[in-house]
Design a protein around this motif. Structure first.
Motif, PDB file in Angstrom:
ATOM      1  N   CYS A 127      52.073 117.393  34.189  1.00 40.51           N
ATOM      2  CA  CYS A 127      52.434 116.286  33.288  1.00 40.51           C
ATOM      3  C   CYS A 127      51.700 115.006  33.680  1.00 40.51           C
ATOM      4  CB  CYS A 127      53.941 116.055  33.306  1.00 40.51           C
ATOM      5  SG  CYS A 127      54.897 117.346  32.501  1.00 40.51           S
ATOM      6  N   GLU A 128      51.662 114.717  34.960  1.00 45.63           N
ATOM      7  CA  GLU A 128      50.977 113.510  35.424  1.00 45.63           C
ATOM      8  C   GLU A 128      49.474 113.589  35.167  1.00 45.63           C
ATOM      9  OE1 GLU A 128      52.382 113.215  39.465  1.00 45.63           O
ATOM     10  OE2 GLU A 128      54.210 112.159  38.830  1.00 45.63           O
ATOM     11  N   ALA A 129      48.906 114.778  35.233  1.00 45.07           N
ATOM     12  CA  ALA A 129      47.480 114.951  34.933  1.00 45.07           C
ATOM     13  C   ALA A 129      47.184 114.650  33.464  1.00 45.07           C
ATOM     14  CB  ALA A 129      47.035 116.371  35.285  1.00 45.07           C
ATOM     15  N   HIS A 130      48.211 114.716  32.627  1.00 43.42           N
ATOM     16  CA  HIS A 130      48.079 114.383  31.204  1.00 43.42           C
ATOM     17  C   HIS A 130      48.566 112.961  30.930  1.00 43.42           C
ATOM     18  CE1 HIS A 130      46.798 118.202  29.344  1.00 43.42           C
ATOM     19  NE2 HIS A 130      47.322 118.723  30.446  1.00 43.42           N
ATOM     20  N   ASP A 131      48.600 112.136  31.962  1.00 42.69           N
ATOM     21  CA  ASP A 131      48.947 110.712  31.862  1.00 42.69           C
ATOM     22  C   ASP A 131      50.391 110.435  31.458  1.00 42.69           C
ATOM     23  OD1 ASP A 131      46.402 109.876  32.689  1.00 42.69           O
ATOM     24  OD2 ASP A 131      45.624 110.082  30.646  1.00 42.69           O
ATOM     25  N   PHE A 132      51.286 111.352  31.749  1.00 46.66           N
ATOM     26  CA  PHE A 132      52.707 111.089  31.564  1.00 46.66           C
ATOM     27  C   PHE A 132      53.233 110.396  32.815  1.00 46.66           C
ATOM     28  CE2 PHE A 132      52.257 114.367  28.397  1.00 46.66           C
ATOM     29  CZ  PHE A 132      53.226 114.075  27.451  1.00 46.66           C
ATOM     30  N   SER A 133      54.120 109.435  32.624  1.00 48.94           N
ATOM     31  CA  SER A 133      54.870 108.929  33.769  1.00 48.94           C
ATOM     32  C   SER A 133      56.048 109.884  33.938  1.00 48.94           C
ATOM     33  CB  SER A 133      55.343 107.496  33.538  1.00 48.94           C
ATOM     34  OG  SER A 133      56.212 107.430  32.438  1.00 48.94           O
TER      35      SER A 133
ATOM     36  N   GLU B  72      80.914 114.010  30.858  1.00 41.76           N
ATOM     37  CA  GLU B  72      80.978 115.463  31.059  1.00 41.76           C
ATOM     38  C   GLU B  72      80.712 115.860  32.506  1.00 41.76           C
ATOM     39  OE1 GLU B  72      79.040 118.019  28.211  1.00 41.76           O
ATOM     40  OE2 GLU B  72      79.030 116.382  26.745  1.00 41.76           O
ATOM     41  N   GLY B  73      80.245 114.911  33.302  1.00 42.04           N
ATOM     42  CA  GLY B  73      79.973 115.204  34.705  1.00 42.04           C
ATOM     43  C   GLY B  73      78.523 114.951  35.074  1.00 42.04           C
ATOM     44  N   ARG B  74      78.119 115.576  36.152  1.00 45.49           N
ATOM     45  CA  ARG B  74      76.777 115.401  36.700  1.00 45.49           C
ATOM     46  C   ARG B  74      75.828 116.409  36.055  1.00 45.49           C
ATOM     47  NH1 ARG B  74      73.713 117.909  40.335  1.00 45.49           N
ATOM     48  NH2 ARG B  74      72.441 116.735  41.778  1.00 45.49           N
ATOM     49  N   ALA B  75      74.573 115.977  35.856  1.00 43.74           N
ATOM     50  CA  ALA B  75      73.546 116.873  35.326  1.00 43.74           C
ATOM     51  C   ALA B  75      72.202 116.487  35.935  1.00 43.74           C
ATOM     52  CB  ALA B  75      73.477 116.791  33.804  1.00 43.74           C
ATOM     53  N   GLU B  76      71.292 117.439  35.946  1.00 43.30           N
ATOM     54  CA  GLU B  76      69.960 117.191  36.487  1.00 43.30           C
ATOM     55  C   GLU B  76      68.911 117.757  35.549  1.00 43.30           C
ATOM     56  OE1 GLU B  76      67.217 118.449  40.322  1.00 43.30           O
ATOM     57  OE2 GLU B  76      69.384 118.325  40.579  1.00 43.30           O
ATOM     58  N   ILE B  77      67.842 116.991  35.379  1.00 38.91           N
ATOM     59  CA  ILE B  77      66.680 117.444  34.615  1.00 38.91           C
ATOM     60  C   ILE B  77      65.523 117.504  35.602  1.00 38.91           C
ATOM     61  CG2 ILE B  77      65.072 116.887  32.749  1.00 38.91           C
ATOM     62  CD1 ILE B  77      67.477 115.560  31.313  1.00 38.91           C
ATOM     63  N   ASP B  78      64.849 118.641  35.653  1.00 38.16           N
ATOM     64  CA  ASP B  78      63.800 118.848  36.658  1.00 38.16           C
ATOM     65  C   ASP B  78      62.704 117.792  36.575  1.00 38.16           C
ATOM     66  OD1 ASP B  78      65.186 121.086  37.516  1.00 38.16           O
ATOM     67  OD2 ASP B  78      63.941 122.488  36.379  1.00 38.16           O
ATOM     68  N   VAL B  79      62.155 117.586  35.377  1.00 39.88           N
ATOM     69  CA  VAL B  79      61.091 116.595  35.191  1.00 39.88           C
ATOM     70  C   VAL B  79      61.314 115.889  33.860  1.00 39.88           C
ATOM     71  CG1 VAL B  79      58.597 116.196  34.952  1.00 39.88           C
ATOM     72  CG2 VAL B  79      59.423 118.012  36.474  1.00 39.88           C
ATOM     73  N   VAL B  80      61.380 114.563  33.910  1.00 35.82           N
ATOM     74  CA  VAL B  80      61.393 113.746  32.696  1.00 35.82           C
ATOM     75  C   VAL B  80      60.004 113.127  32.610  1.00 35.82           C
ATOM     76  CG1 VAL B  80      62.403 111.772  31.502  1.00 35.82           C
ATOM     77  CG2 VAL B  80      63.860 113.247  32.913  1.00 35.82           C
ATOM     78  N   ALA B  81      59.294 113.430  31.535  1.00 40.64           N
ATOM     79  CA  ALA B  81      57.919 112.956  31.366  1.00 40.64           C
ATOM     80  C   ALA B  81      57.843 112.104  30.105  1.00 40.64           C
ATOM     81  CB  ALA B  81      56.964 114.145  31.268  1.00 40.64           C
ATOM     82  N   GLU B  82      57.263 110.911  30.240  1.00 34.31           N
ATOM     83  CA  GLU B  82      57.198 109.988  29.108  1.00 34.31           C
ATOM     84  C   GLU B  82      55.782 109.458  28.931  1.00 34.31           C
ATOM     85  OE1 GLU B  82      59.582 106.105  27.340  1.00 34.31           O
ATOM     86  OE2 GLU B  82      60.165 106.950  29.273  1.00 34.31           O
ATOM     87  N   ARG B  83      55.360 109.453  27.663  1.00 31.58           N
ATOM     88  CA  ARG B  83      54.042 108.916  27.309  1.00 31.58           C
ATOM     89  C   ARG B  83      54.078 108.514  25.841  1.00 31.58           C
ATOM     90  NH1 ARG B  83      49.172 113.039  27.154  1.00 31.58           N
ATOM     91  NH2 ARG B  83      50.161 113.445  25.169  1.00 31.58           N
ATOM     92  N   TYR B  84      53.624 107.299  25.551  1.00 32.75           N
ATOM     93  CA  TYR B  84      53.537 106.791  24.175  1.00 32.75           C
ATOM     94  C   TYR B  84      54.858 106.930  23.416  1.00 32.75           C
ATOM     95  CZ  TYR B  84      48.610 107.493  25.341  1.00 32.75           C
ATOM     96  OH  TYR B  84      47.395 107.508  25.962  1.00 32.75           O
ATOM     97  N   GLY B  85      55.964 106.708  24.097  1.00 36.16           N
ATOM     98  CA  GLY B  85      57.264 106.763  23.445  1.00 36.16           C
ATOM     99  C   GLY B  85      57.833 108.162  23.263  1.00 36.16           C
ATOM    100  N   ILE B  86      57.115 109.167  23.699  1.00 35.58           N
ATOM    101  CA  ILE B  86      57.607 110.548  23.629  1.00 35.58           C
ATOM    102  C   ILE B  86      58.200 110.904  24.986  1.00 35.58           C
ATOM    103  CG2 ILE B  86      56.951 112.975  23.385  1.00 35.58           C
ATOM    104  CD1 ILE B  86      54.748 112.024  21.450  1.00 35.58           C
ATOM    105  N   VAL B  87      59.430 111.399  24.973  1.00 33.30           N
ATOM    106  CA  VAL B  87      60.115 111.774  26.210  1.00 33.30           C
ATOM    107  C   VAL B  87      60.351 113.281  26.198  1.00 33.30           C
ATOM    108  CG1 VAL B  87      62.166 111.455  27.638  1.00 33.30           C
ATOM    109  CG2 VAL B  87      61.254 109.524  26.322  1.00 33.30           C
ATOM    110  N   LEU B  88      59.697 113.959  27.127  1.00 35.42           N
ATOM    111  CA  LEU B  88      59.878 115.400  27.296  1.00 35.42           C
ATOM    112  C   LEU B  88      60.746 115.629  28.523  1.00 35.42           C
ATOM    113  CD1 LEU B  88      56.168 116.563  26.824  1.00 35.42           C
ATOM    114  CD2 LEU B  88      57.968 116.494  25.092  1.00 35.42           C
TER     115      LEU B  88
END
Length: 129
Positions: A14-20, A31-47
């Motif tokens: 993701c970082e190689a594709h310029d995502f922060s 609902e409690g605790r949750a975890e997302i492995d990688v949050v990647a953001e670029r140009y307003g798109i959040v994956l």
């Protein structure tokens, strides 16, 4: 490869594709605790990525579908908390014909680079644009 390394590889690509990126993003809501492995953001798109390191011996499409449903729900919670529209993506080491389930994009690891290169095409294809 261990699961920690697999998650790190997803982040690196993701970082190689310029995502922060935010790595192993933990949040808490009603609902409690949750975890997302990688949050990647670029140009307003959040994956929001969930990396699944299934081996061929224990991999099942039904298990991947269940994980996609759970991840979509986590992403809905993330969106409610952050105010950002999160696009749920499961990256699986094992390739399967399954590409989309229950509002979640499923990308085989070997196709992740191509997915990110052609991101707008895939987001339009799956109804996110």
């Amino acid at each position: 490869m261990r699961w920690q390394e697999f998650e790190g590889e997803v982040r690196r690509i993701c970082e190689a594709h310029d995502f922060s990126t935010k790595f192993r993003f933990v949040f808490k809501d009603e609902e409690g605790r949750a975890e997302i492995d990688v949050v990647a953001e670029r140009y307003g798109i959040v994956l929001c990525f969930d990396a699944k390191l299934y081996s061929a011996s224990r991999y099942r499409a039904s298990q991947l579908r269940r994980e996609a449903e759970k991840h979509r729900r986590r992403c809905e919670r993330f969106s409610a908390l952050t105010g950002k529209r999160a696009i749920p993506v499961v990256v699986s080491l094992i390739d399967d014909s399954l590409r989309f389930h229950s509002g979640c994009i499923i990308v085989p690891y070997h196709s992740l680079n191509e997915f990110l290169t052609n991101l707008h095409f895939y987001l339009a294809e799956f109804g996110f644009l």
